[in-house]
Motif scaffolding. Structure first.
Motif, PDB file in Angstrom:
ATOM      1  N   GLY A   1      -5.130  -5.368  -3.154  1.00  0.00           N
ATOM      2  CA  GLY A   1      -6.625  -4.743  -3.335  1.00  0.00           C
ATOM      3  C   GLY A   1      -7.592  -5.733  -3.499  1.00  0.00           C
ATOM      4  O   GLY A   1      -8.885  -5.516  -2.777  1.00  0.00           O
ATOM      5  N   THR A   2      -7.543  -6.712  -4.339  1.00  0.00           N
ATOM      6  CA  THR A   2      -8.623  -7.627  -4.521  1.00  0.00           C
ATOM      7  C   THR A   2      -8.931  -8.353  -3.057  1.00  0.00           C
ATOM      8  O   THR A   2     -10.096  -8.742  -2.715  1.00  0.00           O
ATOM      9  CB  THR A   2      -8.134  -8.817  -5.652  1.00  0.00           C
ATOM     10  OG1 THR A   2      -7.808  -8.298  -6.939  1.00  0.00           O
ATOM     11  CG2 THR A   2      -9.385  -9.675  -5.840  1.00  0.00           C
ATOM     12  N   LEU A   3      -8.015  -8.850  -2.367  1.00  0.00           N
ATOM     13  CA  LEU A   3      -8.181  -9.590  -0.818  1.00  0.00           C
ATOM     14  C   LEU A   3      -9.086  -8.428  -0.104  1.00  0.00           C
ATOM     15  O   LEU A   3     -10.132  -9.158   0.516  1.00  0.00           O
ATOM     16  CB  LEU A   3      -7.090  -9.894  -0.463  1.00  0.00           C
ATOM     17  CG  LEU A   3      -6.332 -11.041  -1.005  1.00  0.00           C
ATOM     18  CD1 LEU A   3      -4.609 -11.245  -0.317  1.00  0.00           C
ATOM     19  CD2 LEU A   3      -6.821 -12.406  -0.898  1.00  0.00           C
ATOM     20  N   VAL A   4      -8.895  -7.364  -0.050  1.00  0.00           N
ATOM     21  CA  VAL A   4      -9.452  -6.401   0.747  1.00  0.00           C
ATOM     22  C   VAL A   4     -10.956  -6.090   0.358  1.00  0.00           C
ATOM     23  O   VAL A   4     -11.802  -5.950   0.926  1.00  0.00           O
ATOM     24  CB  VAL A   4      -8.607  -4.971   0.761  1.00  0.00           C
ATOM     25  CG1 VAL A   4      -9.611  -4.023   1.718  1.00  0.00           C
ATOM     26  CG2 VAL A   4      -7.554  -5.002   1.505  1.00  0.00           C
ATOM     27  N   ALA A   5     -11.207  -6.058  -1.224  1.00  0.00           N
ATOM     28  CA  ALA A   5     -12.316  -5.964  -1.824  1.00  0.00           C
ATOM     29  C   ALA A   5     -13.278  -7.031  -1.379  1.00  0.00           C
ATOM     30  O   ALA A   5     -14.296  -7.180  -1.207  1.00  0.00           O
ATOM     31  CB  ALA A   5     -12.285  -5.642  -3.133  1.00  0.00           C
ATOM     32  N   ALA A   6     -12.614  -8.359  -1.551  1.00  0.00           N
ATOM     33  CA  ALA A   6     -13.248  -9.544  -1.220  1.00  0.00           C
ATOM     34  C   ALA A   6     -13.875  -9.670   0.150  1.00  0.00           C
ATOM     35  O   ALA A   6     -14.684 -10.319   0.488  1.00  0.00           O
ATOM     36  CB  ALA A   6     -12.373 -10.633  -1.440  1.00  0.00           C
ATOM     37  N   GLN A   7     -13.011  -9.245   1.307  1.00  0.00           N
ATOM     38  CA  GLN A   7     -13.317  -9.493   2.572  1.00  0.00           C
ATOM     39  C   GLN A   7     -13.999  -8.573   3.185  1.00  0.00           C
ATOM     40  O   GLN A   7     -14.545  -8.574   4.342  1.00  0.00           O
ATOM     41  CB  GLN A   7     -11.932  -9.841   3.237  1.00  0.00           C
ATOM     42  CG  GLN A   7     -11.155 -11.020   2.460  1.00  0.00           C
ATOM     43  CD  GLN A   7     -11.953 -12.237   2.662  1.00  0.00           C
ATOM     44  OE1 GLN A   7     -12.956 -12.294   3.899  1.00  0.00           O
ATOM     45  NE2 GLN A   7     -11.929 -13.035   1.442  1.00  0.00           N
ATOM     46  N   THR A   8     -14.029  -6.985   2.870  1.00  0.00           N
ATOM     47  CA  THR A   8     -14.539  -6.087   3.656  1.00  0.00           C
ATOM     48  C   THR A   8     -16.119  -6.369   3.312  1.00  0.00           C
ATOM     49  O   THR A   8     -16.751  -6.530   2.431  1.00  0.00           O
ATOM     50  CB  THR A   8     -14.046  -4.826   3.056  1.00  0.00           C
ATOM     51  OG1 THR A   8     -14.544  -3.698   3.787  1.00  0.00           O
ATOM     52  CG2 THR A   8     -14.553  -4.493   1.469  1.00  0.00           C
ATOM     53  N   THR A   9     -16.768  -5.604   4.306  1.00  0.00           N
ATOM     54  CA  THR A   9     -18.184  -5.229   4.460  1.00  0.00           C
ATOM     55  C   THR A   9     -18.527  -3.950   4.081  1.00  0.00           C
ATOM     56  O   THR A   9     -19.914  -3.465   4.354  1.00  0.00           O
ATOM     57  CB  THR A   9     -18.788  -6.036   5.599  1.00  0.00           C
ATOM     58  OG1 THR A   9     -18.413  -5.178   6.705  1.00  0.00           O
ATOM     59  CG2 THR A   9     -18.596  -7.687   5.759  1.00  0.00           C
TER      60      THR A   9
ATOM     61  N   ALA B   1     -10.564  -0.161  -2.290  1.00  0.00           N
ATOM     62  CA  ALA B   1      -9.824  -1.565  -2.765  1.00  0.00           C
ATOM     63  C   ALA B   1      -9.618  -1.821  -4.411  1.00  0.00           C
ATOM     64  O   ALA B   1      -8.904  -2.328  -5.007  1.00  0.00           O
ATOM     65  CB  ALA B   1     -10.111  -2.646  -2.137  1.00  0.00           C
ATOM     66  N   LEU B   2     -10.928  -1.388  -4.679  1.00  0.00           N
ATOM     67  CA  LEU B   2     -11.201  -1.766  -6.344  1.00  0.00           C
ATOM     68  C   LEU B   2     -10.252  -0.834  -7.155  1.00  0.00           C
ATOM     69  O   LEU B   2      -9.768  -0.980  -8.175  1.00  0.00           O
ATOM     70  CB  LEU B   2     -12.614  -1.405  -6.910  1.00  0.00           C
ATOM     71  CG  LEU B   2     -13.530  -2.604  -6.146  1.00  0.00           C
ATOM     72  CD1 LEU B   2     -14.829  -2.351  -6.552  1.00  0.00           C
ATOM     73  CD2 LEU B   2     -12.925  -4.034  -6.859  1.00  0.00           C
ATOM     74  N   VAL B   3      -9.984   0.448  -6.511  1.00  0.00           N
ATOM     75  CA  VAL B   3      -9.051   1.618  -7.302  1.00  0.00           C
ATOM     76  C   VAL B   3      -7.729   1.084  -7.176  1.00  0.00           C
ATOM     77  O   VAL B   3      -6.913   1.014  -8.211  1.00  0.00           O
ATOM     78  CB  VAL B   3      -9.211   2.852  -6.341  1.00  0.00           C
ATOM     79  CG1 VAL B   3      -8.262   4.042  -7.149  1.00  0.00           C
ATOM     80  CG2 VAL B   3     -10.449   3.663  -6.556  1.00  0.00           C
ATOM     81  N   ALA B   4      -7.488   0.616  -6.019  1.00  0.00           N
ATOM     82  CA  ALA B   4      -6.031  -0.208  -5.966  1.00  0.00           C
ATOM     83  C   ALA B   4      -5.683  -1.221  -6.940  1.00  0.00           C
ATOM     84  O   ALA B   4      -4.682  -1.451  -7.670  1.00  0.00           O
ATOM     85  CB  ALA B   4      -5.772  -0.518  -4.510  1.00  0.00           C
ATOM     86  N   THR B   5      -6.990  -2.174  -6.938  1.00  0.00           N
ATOM     87  CA  THR B   5      -6.789  -3.155  -8.109  1.00  0.00           C
ATOM     88  C   THR B   5      -6.693  -2.813  -9.411  1.00  0.00           C
ATOM     89  O   THR B   5      -5.689  -3.275 -10.152  1.00  0.00           O
ATOM     90  CB  THR B   5      -7.927  -3.988  -7.796  1.00  0.00           C
ATOM     91  OG1 THR B   5      -8.138  -4.705  -6.356  1.00  0.00           O
ATOM     92  CG2 THR B   5      -8.005  -5.197  -8.646  1.00  0.00           C
TER      93      THR B   5
END
Length: 401
Positions: free
Chosen positions: A295-303, A311-315
């Motif tokens: 989740g963190t990797l997706v939140a960090a890389q998405t625009t 992604a933050l929900v998953a995190t």
């Protein structure tokens, strides 16, 4: 005529103890958040630039960490319940002290007292929780930490409502009697029922307190707590900035991102006990760490803002029960001293998170810096797997409701 049948005395006693412990967890979060949301106003009140303000805040965190390190010994000597009540009362009173100051050095001195109270209640309340868990024979630590999360949200929400209308001193003078009243009510419940300390595992019996606190299982669970706390602290400090600057969300949306993480973690902790009963702590931590990492990797890389929020929900779902599980296992393995070590390591993780990510972000950008959160979550999962033989709670070991 139909009469309502009262629960058996043992069940009623355990319910009171559980309610009282939940109250103290919520109270700690409520008072701390109530103070934290007034930091901008206190900065203006004392006329401090960011540097002196940071040193003043360091007085609070430093005294909290030092207090955590010794609170386990105080709990063994005086009793975890007694220390919890004393620390809660001190926290309710000391929340007023920063609002009385008008210079950065005096603010720092007042925050030393506040940090002592906060560090004390953190360890002592978790130590009581371990005793309650042993009496209930159910892994209910996540529920207590959920109360802390919701208490923090309530304190922050109330502070946001009151900030435009009350000075920091007026606000804190409102929080103090509320805190003292909650302490009195919770203390009466907590001390009104017998509660035996949780038994120390056979491998730790006969060892000195320091050796027990530094035993292999306690250190392992403390490290898991450190990685989880690092991730949580980093998310709190850096994710809103990432949402606003890197993704282009407004400040309100960025603040909503923080709320999404906290709410997700709070609600996930409400079901954490059942997850621990069905899956066991190892699977909960390993699965949670891997989900939080992804989740963190997706939140960090998405625009994309919607993708970032998903992604933050998953995190939040992944991180929610890692730290409570680590605290419960450390307490079961080493008693109050185990709780003290795990809490101290966890708070150290929170302290290290902002500067470490900031340094990496300066060199490679904030999305790259946020990868350290994913790494910490993955390390929690990695450390937990070989430690599976050290856990004290396993699937189907406890009855469900």
């Amino acid at each position: 005529m139909t009469t309502t049948q009262s629960p058996p005395p043992g069940e009623l006693t355990l319910t009171r103890l559980r309610v009282a412990t939940t109250l103290f967890f919520a109270l700690g979060g409520f008072l701390f958040a109530g103070w934290a949301v007034r930091i901008p106003a206190l900065k203006d009140q004392v006329g401090a630039s960011p540097g002196p303000l940071g040193l003043a805040l360091l007085c609070m965190t430093g005294s909290a960490v030092l207090t955590m390190a010794v609170t386990g010994g105080l709990c063994r000597r005086f009793g975890s319940r007694q220390v919890t009540i004393a620390a809660a009362a001190l926290l309710a009173v000391s929340v007023v002290l920063p609002a009385l100051t008008h210079s950065a050095p005096v603010l720092g001195l007042s925050l030393i007292v506040f940090g002592i109270a906060y560090g004390g209640i953190d360890v002592a309340a978790n130590s009581v929780a371990v005793d309650v868990i042993a009496a209930l024979r159910r892994p209910v630590m996540p529920g207590f930490h959920a109360a802390n999360s919701f208490g923090s949200l309530a304190g922050a929400a109330l502070g946001g409502v009151l900030a435009p209308h009350l000075t920091p001193l007026q606000h804190m003078l409102l929080l103090m009697p509320l805190g003292l009243a909650a302490t009195a009510a919770g203390g009466r419940l907590l001390m009104g029922s017998p509660l035996k300390p949780a038994p120390v595992p056979a491998r730790a019996e006969g060892t000195r307190p320091l050796a027990r606190r530094l035993s292999g299982p306690v250190v392992v669970f403390g490290l898991i707590g450190l990685f989880a706390a690092y991730s949580q602290g980093a998310l709190d400090n850096w994710m809103p900035l990432h949402l606003s600057e890197d993704i282009g969300a407004g400040q309100a949306v960025a603040a909503a991102g923080y709320a999404v993480i906290q709410l997700t973690m709070g609600f996930m902790r409400l079901v954490g006990s059942r997850l621990l009963e069905r899956l066991g702590p190892t699977r909960v931590v390993v699965t949670g760490g891997l989900v939080a990492c992804a989740g963190t990797l997706v939140a960090a890389q998405t625009t994309s803002v919607p993708v970032a929020f998903a992604a933050l929900v998953a995190t939040g779902l992944g991180l929610a029960n890692i730290f409570p599980t680590a605290m419960a296992q450390a307490g079961a393995a080493g008693g109050p001293g185990g709780i003290a070590l795990a809490a101290t390591l966890g708070y150290c993780g929170i302290l290290v998170a902002p500067p470490s990510i900031g340094l990496l972000a300066d060199a490679f950008g904030l999305p790259a810096g946020l990868s350290l959160i994913a790494l910490a979550a993955a390390l929690a999962a990695l450390v937990s797997w070989p430690a599976r033989t050290l856990t004290t709670v396993r699937p189907a070991e406890h009855p469900t409701d």
